[in-house]
Enzyme design. Structure first.
Site, short mmCIF file in Angstrom:
data_model
loop_
_atom_site.label_atom_id
_atom_site.label_comp_id
_atom_site.label_asym_id
_atom_site.label_seq_id
_atom_site.Cartn_x
_atom_site.Cartn_y
_atom_site.Cartn_z
N ARG A 1 -8.15 8.57 7.01
CA ARG A 1 -6.81 8.47 7.58
C ARG A 1 -5.83 7.86 6.60
O ARG A 1 -6.20 7.04 5.75
CB ARG A 1 -6.82 7.59 8.83
CG ARG A 1 -7.60 8.17 9.99
CD ARG A 1 -7.57 7.24 11.17
NE ARG A 1 -7.95 5.90 10.75
CZ ARG A 1 -7.55 4.80 11.37
NH1 ARG A 1 -6.76 4.87 12.41
NH2 ARG A 1 -7.96 3.63 10.94
N ASP B 1 -14.23 -2.60 5.88
CA ASP B 1 -13.83 -2.49 7.30
C ASP B 1 -14.18 -3.74 8.12
O ASP B 1 -13.47 -4.09 9.06
CB ASP B 1 -14.40 -1.23 7.96
CG ASP B 1 -15.90 -1.07 7.80
OD1 ASP B 1 -16.51 -1.90 7.09
OD2 ASP B 1 -16.47 -0.14 8.37
N SER C 1 -14.91 1.48 2.88
CA SER C 1 -16.05 0.84 3.52
C SER C 1 -17.39 1.22 2.90
O SER C 1 -18.25 1.82 3.54
CB SER C 1 -16.03 1.15 5.02
OG SER C 1 -14.78 0.81 5.53
#
Ligand code: ADP
Ligand code: MG
Length: 495
Positions: free
Chosen positions: A117, A235, A181
């Site tokens: 994203r 994350d 991540s």
């Protein structure tokens, strides 16, 4: 008499096909039959319990897991022991949580979750304090995930460009936080050397490289805009920061989704890999690798070994493979296969479906264990999986799901207990009040996982009062908040 009886019953029940069989010595033979069936059921029950026994952990065993986690954490933090340590305890260069005075517009990238994203995050302070987000999801085609690093980063920059155009912000240069991540070695907030790809990524030429450098090169190749990359964010850290924005006691981040990992604020004097003794730094534990040196082998069952053997990374991430969403369904499937082979389930008939890897998704564990589901519905879930089951079978499958999910939640709780107790001891406190920010679909959607984990933490670290706070979009919002905090500190330094 018999003929009339049969005729009447059949007339009354036209939808049923009824056969009458004459019994020979029902009271003698029958008693023996009842006994034999009860005997078989009891023996089968006992056999199943024996197989499930190693998956049920006692309080003492869980304390042992907590203790071993603490030892591995110290190895990861220590200068001499870090190189061989399996729990890597990576410094993140995030040294403070938000204080609410942050403000501005930030871009964030989120790579390494289920989706890629790009986000625009507006952080406001004062009366209108809060965070506003716009984001767009992009797919990363398999051939790019597994192609060259240049192709991967060119694709990422292409997505950023598309997003800026979509938001009507072409040509605007904003500070950027990059949620990446994967395990990274950081020597700075704005640098992350990829140690190894996980989760299906394989792009060549990236391991051992600084991902910010790779991103910047791709931005230059495109010659369309410039970005100020301020932070590389894991994350877990993003999750901690997002919850820290709401709750100042939040100094731990936890993820239980496809994989599992945790981070927390450690005293600088214990972070031997980084110069300086003042203050605290957030440590990305990479705790999924706990056990990779064999220290959990006495808790691993034949089913854990079977799942590990057929995974993409055999021998790696052993703790994660007992806990997270990518693996729980497979553990259950392996147990069901074993039961069936021994004639303890599905009438001993192994179907092709049951032999298929991955058919038992972790979301079925949530469905099967959901309290309002009657056994008939469990049967229909099994039927959907191509498994013909009796009512007794559904009870057994449900029990297996319970045992596997419960162990996962307890192991996770034991790890968490080690973390919060270490923080308490670090600070020389008799009692610690702390909040853990949590993200991940397994934690959020499984009907019992969170309760069992909370209960375990309570039992294993009685001197800590731990609150769990669910994070909303930790990887997007968190990256922006870390960038915002870094900009606030940078701006204050320049003034
Ligand atoms: P990620 O960890 O990739 O960022 P999530 O936190 O959304 O993403 O976790 C996704 C994982 O959660 C899936 O791989 C699956 O194993 C698990 N999962 C999906 N749905 C459920 C559910 N209903 N109950 C439990 N686990 C689930
Ligand atoms: Mg995620």
């Amino acid at each position: 008499f018999a003929r009339r009886l049969h005729k009447t019953v059949r007339k009354l029940l036209p939808d049923c096909e009824i056969r009458f069989v004459r019994s020979e010595d029902g009271s003698g033979k029958g008693a023996a039959m009842v006994t034999a069936v009860a005997y078989r059921l009891a023996a089968q029950h006992k056999a199943r319990q024996k197989i499930l026994e190693p998956l049920k952990l006692s309080h003492e065993q869980l304390l042992e897991v907590k203790e071993r986690m603490k030892i591995e954490m110290e190895k990861g933090l220590g200068k001499e022991t870090h190189a061989e340590a399996t729990v890597k305890m990576l410094p993140t260069y995030v040294c403070s949580t938000p204080d609410g005075t942050e403000k501005g517009d930030f871009l964030a990238l989120d790579l390494g979750g289920t989706n890629f994203r790009v986000l625009l995050v507006r952080v406001r302070n004062g009366m209108r304090r809060g965070v506003e987000m716009h984001n767009k999801i992009y797919s990363i085609p398999l051939e790019i995930m597994q192609g060259t690093g240049e192709e991967l980063f060119d694709h990422i920059v292409h997505c950023i460009s598309d997003f800026l155009e979509y938001m009507g912000m072409k040509g605007v240069s904003l500070p950027l936080g990059f949620t990446f991540s994967f395990p990274c070695q950081q020597n700075n907030l704005d640098e992350g050397i990829l140690l190894k790809w996980t989760k299906g990524f394989k792009a060549t030429g990236c391991e051992g490289e600084d991902v910010v450098g790779l991103l910047k090169e791709a931005i230059h190749r495109r010659e369309e805009f410039d970005l100020d990359v301020v932070a590389v964010v894991n994350d877990t850290v993003g999750t901690m920061m997002t919850c820290g924005y709401e709750d100042p006691y939040c100094e731990v981040g936890l993820i239980i989704g496809t994989g599992t990992n945790a981070c927390y604020m450690e005293e600088m004097r214990n972070v031997e890999l980084v110069e300086g003794d003042e203050g605290r730094m957030c440590i990305n534990m990479e705790w999924g690798a706990f056990g990779d040196n064999g220290c959990l082998d006495d808790f691993r069952t034949e089913f854990d070994l079977a799942v590990d053997d057929l995974s993409l990374n055999p021998g790696k991430q052993r703790f994660e493979k007992m806990i997270s969403g990518m693996y729980l369904g497979e553990i259950v499937r392996n147990i069901l296969m074993d039961f069936t082979k021994r004639g303890l389930l599905f009438r001993g008939r192994i179907s092709e479906r049951l032999k298929t890897r991955g058919i038992f998704e972790t979301k079925f564990l949530s469905q099967i264990e959901s309290d309002c589901l009657a056994l008939l519905q469990v049967r229909s879930i099994l039927q959907h999986l191509g498994l013909e089951s009796t009512c007794d079978d559904s009870i057994i499958v449900k029990e297996v799901c319970t045992v596997v999910a419960r162990r996962a939640a307890q192991l996770c709780g034991a790890g968490m207990a080690a973390v919060v107790d270490k923080i308490r001891e670090n600070r020389g406190l008799d009692f610690l009040k702390i909040t853990v920010g949590v993200d991940g679909t397994l934690y959020k959607l499984h009907p019992h996982f969170s309760n069992v984990m909370h209960e375990t933490v309570k039992q294993l670290s009685p001197k800590c009062e731990v609150t769990f706070l669910q994070s909303e979009d930790g990887s997007g919002k968190g990256a922006a908040l870390i960038t915002a905090v870094a900009c606030r500190i940078r701006d204050a330094g320049q003034r």
